[in-house]
Design a protein around this motif. Sequence first.
Motif, mmCIF file in Angstrom:
data_model
loop_
_atom_site.group_PDB
_atom_site.id
_atom_site.type_symbol
_atom_site.label_atom_id
_atom_site.label_comp_id
_atom_site.label_asym_id
_atom_site.label_seq_id
_atom_site.Cartn_x
_atom_site.Cartn_y
_atom_site.Cartn_z
ATOM 1 N N GLU A 579 -19.851 -54.925 -47.677
ATOM 2 C CA GLU A 579 -20.582 -55.608 -48.727
ATOM 3 C C GLU A 579 -21.455 -54.321 -49.130
ATOM 4 O OE1 GLU A 579 -20.148 -56.856 -51.301
ATOM 5 O OE2 GLU A 579 -19.698 -59.008 -50.299
ATOM 6 N N ALA A 580 -21.923 -54.668 -50.339
ATOM 7 C CA ALA A 580 -23.062 -54.025 -51.011
ATOM 8 C C ALA A 580 -23.783 -54.792 -51.962
ATOM 9 C CB ALA A 580 -22.425 -52.512 -51.250
ATOM 10 N N ARG A 581 -25.083 -54.644 -51.991
ATOM 11 C CA ARG A 581 -25.938 -55.232 -52.795
ATOM 12 C C ARG A 581 -27.123 -54.324 -53.158
ATOM 13 N NH1 ARG A 581 -27.197 -57.625 -47.925
ATOM 14 N NH2 ARG A 581 -29.364 -57.718 -47.406
ATOM 15 N N LEU A 582 -27.999 -54.837 -54.094
ATOM 16 C CA LEU A 582 -28.998 -54.211 -54.564
ATOM 17 C C LEU A 582 -30.388 -55.033 -54.441
ATOM 18 C CD1 LEU A 582 -29.799 -51.514 -56.113
ATOM 19 C CD2 LEU A 582 -29.857 -52.617 -58.175
ATOM 20 N N ASP A 583 -31.034 -54.898 -53.451
ATOM 21 C CA ASP A 583 -32.311 -55.529 -53.040
ATOM 22 C C ASP A 583 -33.425 -54.757 -53.898
ATOM 23 O OD1 ASP A 583 -34.624 -56.548 -51.799
ATOM 24 O OD2 ASP A 583 -33.252 -57.031 -50.284
ATOM 25 N N ARG A 584 -34.445 -55.708 -54.504
ATOM 26 C CA ARG A 584 -35.340 -55.297 -55.341
ATOM 27 C C ARG A 584 -36.545 -54.345 -54.655
ATOM 28 N NH1 ARG A 584 -38.566 -58.690 -60.028
ATOM 29 N NH2 ARG A 584 -39.394 -56.942 -61.073
ATOM 30 N N GLY A 585 -36.752 -54.866 -53.267
ATOM 31 C CA GLY A 585 -37.603 -54.329 -52.549
ATOM 32 C C GLY A 585 -37.318 -53.270 -51.922
ATOM 33 N N ARG A 586 -35.838 -53.267 -51.407
ATOM 34 C CA ARG A 586 -35.325 -52.181 -50.285
ATOM 35 C C ARG A 586 -34.560 -51.117 -51.085
ATOM 36 N NH1 ARG A 586 -33.323 -55.266 -45.189
ATOM 37 N NH2 ARG A 586 -32.103 -56.520 -46.879
ATOM 38 N N GLY A 587 -34.182 -51.606 -52.220
ATOM 39 C CA GLY A 587 -33.055 -50.510 -53.065
ATOM 40 C C GLY A 587 -31.724 -51.026 -52.450
ATOM 41 N N PRO A 588 -30.815 -50.046 -52.743
ATOM 42 C CA PRO A 588 -29.377 -50.471 -52.355
ATOM 43 C C PRO A 588 -28.988 -50.653 -50.894
ATOM 44 C CG PRO A 588 -29.567 -48.385 -53.955
ATOM 45 C CD PRO A 588 -30.796 -48.686 -53.383
ATOM 46 N N VAL A 589 -28.509 -51.552 -50.433
ATOM 47 C CA VAL A 589 -28.274 -51.995 -49.270
ATOM 48 C C VAL A 589 -26.785 -52.255 -49.093
ATOM 49 C CG1 VAL A 589 -28.611 -53.783 -47.197
ATOM 50 C CG2 VAL A 589 -30.536 -53.147 -48.840
ATOM 51 N N ALA A 590 -26.187 -51.683 -47.921
ATOM 52 C CA ALA A 590 -24.564 -51.806 -47.914
ATOM 53 C C ALA A 590 -24.326 -52.328 -46.474
ATOM 54 C CB ALA A 590 -24.015 -50.408 -47.743
ATOM 55 N N THR A 591 -23.493 -53.034 -46.240
ATOM 56 C CA THR A 591 -23.168 -53.646 -45.011
ATOM 57 C C THR A 591 -21.887 -52.851 -44.339
ATOM 58 O OG1 THR A 591 -24.081 -55.825 -45.274
ATOM 59 C CG2 THR A 591 -22.365 -55.630 -43.504
ATOM 60 N N VAL A 592 -22.248 -51.907 -43.624
ATOM 61 C CA VAL A 592 -21.020 -50.873 -43.107
ATOM 62 C C VAL A 592 -20.755 -51.453 -41.798
ATOM 63 C CG1 VAL A 592 -20.600 -48.676 -42.505
ATOM 64 C CG2 VAL A 592 -22.296 -49.284 -44.664
ATOM 65 N N LEU A 593 -19.479 -51.310 -41.404
ATOM 66 C CA LEU A 593 -18.675 -51.483 -40.096
ATOM 67 C C LEU A 593 -18.423 -50.057 -39.782
ATOM 68 C CD1 LEU A 593 -17.530 -53.197 -37.797
ATOM 69 C CD2 LEU A 593 -15.566 -53.346 -39.121
ATOM 70 N N VAL A 594 -19.081 -49.504 -38.567
ATOM 71 C CA VAL A 594 -18.914 -48.306 -38.119
ATOM 72 C C VAL A 594 -17.652 -48.297 -37.330
ATOM 73 C CG1 VAL A 594 -19.612 -46.598 -36.636
ATOM 74 C CG2 VAL A 594 -21.032 -47.863 -38.085
ATOM 75 N N GLN A 595 -16.566 -47.567 -37.570
ATOM 76 C CA GLN A 595 -15.244 -47.627 -36.988
ATOM 77 C C GLN A 595 -15.051 -46.611 -35.753
ATOM 78 O OE1 GLN A 595 -13.320 -47.801 -40.728
ATOM 79 N NE2 GLN A 595 -11.888 -49.188 -39.768
ATOM 80 N N ARG A 596 -15.468 -45.304 -36.167
ATOM 81 C CA ARG A 596 -15.348 -44.094 -35.135
ATOM 82 C C ARG A 596 -16.459 -43.676 -35.156
ATOM 83 N NH1 ARG A 596 -10.252 -40.583 -37.113
ATOM 84 N NH2 ARG A 596 -10.753 -39.886 -35.012
ATOM 85 N N GLY A 597 -17.243 -43.077 -34.166
ATOM 86 C CA GLY A 597 -18.253 -41.963 -34.064
ATOM 87 C C GLY A 597 -19.503 -42.945 -33.943
ATOM 88 N N THR A 598 -20.640 -42.269 -34.154
ATOM 89 C CA THR A 598 -22.021 -43.071 -33.938
ATOM 90 C C THR A 598 -22.641 -42.568 -35.231
ATOM 91 O OG1 THR A 598 -21.986 -42.928 -31.630
ATOM 92 C CG2 THR A 598 -24.094 -43.514 -32.576
ATOM 93 N N MET A 599 -23.140 -43.419 -35.762
ATOM 94 C CA MET A 599 -24.199 -43.270 -37.074
ATOM 95 C C MET A 599 -25.567 -43.301 -36.794
ATOM 96 S SD MET A 599 -24.389 -45.237 -40.805
ATOM 97 C CE MET A 599 -22.472 -44.860 -40.938
ATOM 98 N N ARG A 600 -26.435 -42.692 -36.975
ATOM 99 C CA ARG A 600 -27.831 -42.552 -36.758
ATOM 100 C C ARG A 600 -28.801 -42.397 -37.901
ATOM 101 N NH1 ARG A 600 -24.925 -39.464 -33.217
ATOM 102 N NH2 ARG A 600 -25.068 -40.021 -30.956
#
Length: 899
Positions: A579-600
């Motif tokens: 899911e993705a949305r536009l937060d007025r205080g934080r800007g673009p926010v995306a809900t991401v499901l990490v499937q492989r590897g590690t996101m830092r």
Amino acid sequence: MSETKDTGDKTLHVASAKTLTLKRPVEQGVVRQSFSHGRTKQVVVEKVKTRVLGPGPAVKPAARVETPAAKPAAPPPQAPSSRNAPRTATTARAAQTPDPRNSAGVVLRTLTDREIEIRERALSDARGREEEERRQAEIDAKARAEREAQEKIEREAAEARKREEEQRRLQESEAKRRSEDEAKRRLDASGNPVPAAPPSAPSAALRRPAAEAATTTTTTTAAPAAAVARPVTKPAGDAEEEETKRIIRRPGMPIKVVLPPRPVRGSEQKNRGRLTVTSATAEEGERMRSEASFRRRQQRLQGKSFGQVKEKLAREVILPETITIQELANRMSERGVDVIKLLMKQGQMHKITDVIDADTAQLVAEELGHSVKRVAESDVEEGLFDTPGEDDHLVSRPPVVTIMGHVDHGKTSLLDAIRQANVVSGEAGGITQHIGAYQVVAPNGAPITFIDTPGHAAFTAMRARGAKVTDVVVLVVAADDGVMPQTIEAINHARAANVPIIVAINKIDKPDAKPERVRSELLQYEVQVESMGGETLEVEVSALKRTNLDKLLELIALQAELLDLKSNPDRPAEGTVIEARLDRGRGPVATVLVQRGTMRVGDIIVAGSQSGRVRALLDDKGANVTSAGPSFPVEVLGFAGAPDAGDRVAVVESEARAREITEYRERLKRDKAAARGAGAGRSLVEMMSQLKTAGLKEFPLVIKGDVQGSVEAIISALEKLNTDEVAARIVHAGVGGITESDIALAEASGAVMIGFNVRAHKEAREASERLGLEIRYYNIIYNLVDDVKAAMSGLLAPTLREDMLGNAQILEVFNISKVGKVAGCRVTDGRVERGANVRLIRDNVVVHEGKLSTLKRFKDEVKEVVVGQECGMAFENYQDMRAGDVIECYRVEEIKRSL
């Protein structure tokens, strides 16, 4: 003139009337001066020559004018002064000075001591300058002699090399000739021997220069020795050269000696050729070969000739989809002219800046002997996802479970009971309209990732995304409702994703719950549970009473163990935007499901046509985390814009690579939008479709939603309302609050402004009030779709239905002045009403359709005439009526339509 004995008088007096004076020689010349405005003037100038004092004897300080008849008188004796007792040069010179008076009576002026001292100083300076010039001339002559000697040695060496080369060439030719003669002799000896012939004239001529060259070499070798032994004598012509040479001196520059041109020796004229330092200073008239030329000749003899064909290098040429001829030539290291010539041979006329396709470029490259590697513009995405060979260190990962089912079957309530949360209370209308991702710890201590999907029919895309990223699907079916349309859709999504299904029969605590009915209905869709002999796991749960929730988690853990889910956490992260949305205080926010590897935090990520750097990672509870491993749902902050839901996310190595990928995807999106808007097709079917939709009525809309998935669901639901007559046209759709630019866009396009779970900013509200534009706010998708459906129904044309009233037959036609023709009729069926629609039928053919303008009974206007009565009728704008025609009277009713 009377005081002739006064020695202090320094004025030159002459007895004659003319006074003698000494003047410098004067030269006159004319110089043209130029002034402004083009004016010129000739001016006479005088040049006074300066007397140059040479190294000769001292100049006498005064001159004496003598007449031929006068004789010099003896000077009178003078007693020396007591002050000038020592004899100096001044007194000696004064003693030698003759008497200023002569026999002619001319008194000559004598020089003072100051003038004598100045003249002596000038003489000494002149002698010093001459001495310095003489020394400098000697230095220059010595340097010139050394340079000439060096050049002479170089010339002699070059001549020696030339003679050696000629002698070697002659020897080679002689040896070749001898070998040819020997071969001919042997050939003749095998057959009929021929006596050896005397050497031919060319052979003798070839041998003669060799002997002469040997003699010349000996003479030349002995010549330098003799030249060294003999003393160098200066020829008589050198004296003339010394006299005619000029010395040029310039301030700050070395002294240059210019020699006169050499005379031509004999009748031979010197072939000067190119003027070089060697040729200018050479003594002989013959031009010698330079050392560089000799070196080039040696290289040619060794096989490094310029005319030798070099081996052509075959290169691997990378060809994109289109390329210019200049770029193609550069990549092949060929001349652009050669490429154009090759294209001209194939019948194509091109310039060097023209663009050719990859097939033509491949033919050209292969024709020139190069290999080709074809690449496409989409190759920028190569290696971005699913890179093989990096899964060396695999570890177990949590399973991803998607909860799917029909609306109001208790999916979110069941997940809230498992998470001990209350997500349902935050949803408007008590239905889930957002997709969510959460992580729960099972009773065995293993984490499980849940994805909650909406059950409404409009959220098909959300359910499809959930099925793509999941490992297990939990199908929630209400025991009191059974299998419903979205339940069937969830089964199809799970089968398309090829993932196992766990059936959770919910609401078993209700009095009218029938779990057996659910099991039997699932058999119609090839879902056979374990209790009925199948392989699909099942469990009866109650979200309200929290019944069998542990058993459900155990079944999920068992299914994950059977799947043996593993991943490599040490590789770059890959995932999917839930899911993705536009937060007025934080800007673009995306809900991401990490499937492989590690996101830092700090990684450079790409999702669809958006990219950015990870600024923060938040888990499902809102806490900041530094990294997210496989099967871990996080909210990612740092995108430049809100990505589309369902886009795949990948971590790239640099911002340049991310920018290259996003620019390609953005360009691809623009091209697709332009193709849809332009209707690029020109086939017959497409032209017919365009003609069919030419009269299509559009209902323009500007939609702003809270998340990308909700906007996508709204657009999908509205597109299903489209018909051949009316359609909803989405002018703009996006996430975030309603801005002033959205109001301006809606006003310009005449669209309706709709906000779903969002509100307008202050500036947007003021702009809408000023423009009189209504903003419709919704928080339940049902209401939004129903209102748009009702508005679109108003654009539909009503259905026209004919209601037959009756028939009448014309008996006679009367022509009445000021009225026109009136038909006398008898009503044969039904009734006839004034103002109704009529058809005039003649011989069973409709000849006119119109309206009845006059209906009379005798002389009175009547509203209607029933069957069996006679009446008079007149039509609007029609007079061609005949006896025997039938008039059909009917009424048209409009029936409103709805979608």
